[in-house]
Write an enzyme that holds these catalytic residues in place. Structure first.
Site, mmCIF file in Angstrom:
data_model
loop_
_atom_site.group_PDB
_atom_site.id
_atom_site.type_symbol
_atom_site.label_atom_id
_atom_site.label_comp_id
_atom_site.label_asym_id
_atom_site.label_seq_id
_atom_site.Cartn_x
_atom_site.Cartn_y
_atom_site.Cartn_z
ATOM 1 N N GLY A 9 0.842 -1.191 0.000
ATOM 2 C CA GLY A 9 0.000 0.000 0.000
ATOM 3 C C GLY A 9 0.874 1.237 0.000
ATOM 4 O O GLY A 9 1.993 1.227 -0.502
ATOM 5 N N CYS A 10 0.385 2.281 0.597
ATOM 6 C CA CYS A 10 1.121 3.542 0.661
ATOM 7 C C CYS A 10 2.457 3.337 1.375
ATOM 8 O O CYS A 10 2.497 2.777 2.470
ATOM 9 C CB CYS A 10 0.284 4.586 1.406
ATOM 10 S SG CYS A 10 1.150 6.137 1.682
ATOM 11 N N PHE A 11 3.529 3.794 0.769
ATOM 12 C CA PHE A 11 4.837 3.566 1.383
ATOM 13 C C PHE A 11 5.008 4.298 2.701
ATOM 14 O O PHE A 11 5.837 3.929 3.519
ATOM 15 C CB PHE A 11 6.004 3.827 0.442
ATOM 16 C CG PHE A 11 5.996 5.083 -0.390
ATOM 17 C CD1 PHE A 11 5.507 6.296 0.053
ATOM 18 C CD2 PHE A 11 6.511 5.028 -1.680
ATOM 19 C CE1 PHE A 11 5.538 7.428 -0.737
ATOM 20 C CE2 PHE A 11 6.552 6.155 -2.479
ATOM 21 C CZ PHE A 11 6.067 7.365 -2.006
ATOM 22 N N TRP A 12 4.221 5.330 2.965
ATOM 23 C CA TRP A 12 4.314 6.015 4.257
ATOM 24 C C TRP A 12 3.971 5.059 5.396
ATOM 25 O O TRP A 12 4.596 5.082 6.447
ATOM 26 C CB TRP A 12 3.386 7.213 4.319
ATOM 27 C CG TRP A 12 3.634 8.292 3.323
ATOM 28 C CD1 TRP A 12 4.775 8.541 2.614
ATOM 29 C CD2 TRP A 12 2.698 9.291 2.925
ATOM 30 N NE1 TRP A 12 4.606 9.637 1.805
ATOM 31 C CE2 TRP A 12 3.337 10.121 1.971
ATOM 32 C CE3 TRP A 12 1.392 9.581 3.273
ATOM 33 C CZ2 TRP A 12 2.710 11.203 1.374
ATOM 34 C CZ3 TRP A 12 0.766 10.658 2.682
ATOM 35 C CH2 TRP A 12 1.420 11.467 1.741
ATOM 36 N N CYS A 13 2.950 4.228 5.181
ATOM 37 C CA CYS A 13 2.531 3.268 6.212
ATOM 38 C C CYS A 13 3.582 2.190 6.414
ATOM 39 O O CYS A 13 3.917 1.845 7.550
ATOM 40 C CB CYS A 13 1.210 2.619 5.819
ATOM 41 S SG CYS A 13 -0.188 3.744 5.704
#
EC number: 1.8.4.11
Length: 162
Positions: free
Chosen positions: A9-13
């Protein structure tokens, strides 16, 4: 040192989770494989480049194993949703392991084979990795009060680490 590449998913997570794992030495958010040379975040968001948002994880294998990182990866995202994690939708948000050697490939296949038959996580040989723009690096730690971080990342961290 070893390197792992995970798309969940989102690389921030993904980055926020792995920053808190002992033995992880360095993380770099970026884009793997795909058909555009040196893509930008705006390119990736179109879904047309074929890249996945990934985190490059450099780790000390004397402190944490690739298998342990695989366990964390599968425990902290939904590997049964195709091209989606929560409200983030698109091929760039797919679940994937980009392996760099035969041992990583074997361990990933073995783990997936012992999980639910609903797993859609891809395991793909790493072709190329492009670091994301600087503002994507260390995102949660630098922007923890931002609404996306508060609504999505903070609860995920609290759930996994408590």
């Amino acid at each position: 040192m070893q390197i792992a590449y995970f798309a969940g998913g989102c690389f921030w997570c993904v980055e926020a989770i792995f920053q808190r794992i002992e033995g992880v030495v360095k993380l770099t958010s970026g884009y793997c494989n795909g058909n555009t040379v040196d893509p930008t975040y705006q390119d990736i968001c179109t879904g047309a480049t074929g890249h996945a948002e990934v985190v490059k994880i450099e780790f000390d294998e004397s402190k944490v194993s690739f298998k342990t990182l695989l366990n964390v990866f599968f425990e902290t995202h939904d590997p049964t949703t195709l091209n989606q994690q929560g409200s983030d939708r698109g091929t760039q948000y797919r679940s994937a392991i980009f392996y760099t050697n035969d041992e990583q490939q074997s361990q990933a296949i073995d783990m997936i084979n012992h999980m639910s038959d609903k797993i859609v996580t891809q395991f793909i040989k790493l072709d190329v990795f492009y670091p994301a723009e600087n503002y994507h690096q260390n995102y949660f730690n630098d922007n923890s009060l931002q609404p996306y971080c508060q609504m999505l990342i903070a609860p995920k961290l609290a759930k996994y680490f408590n």
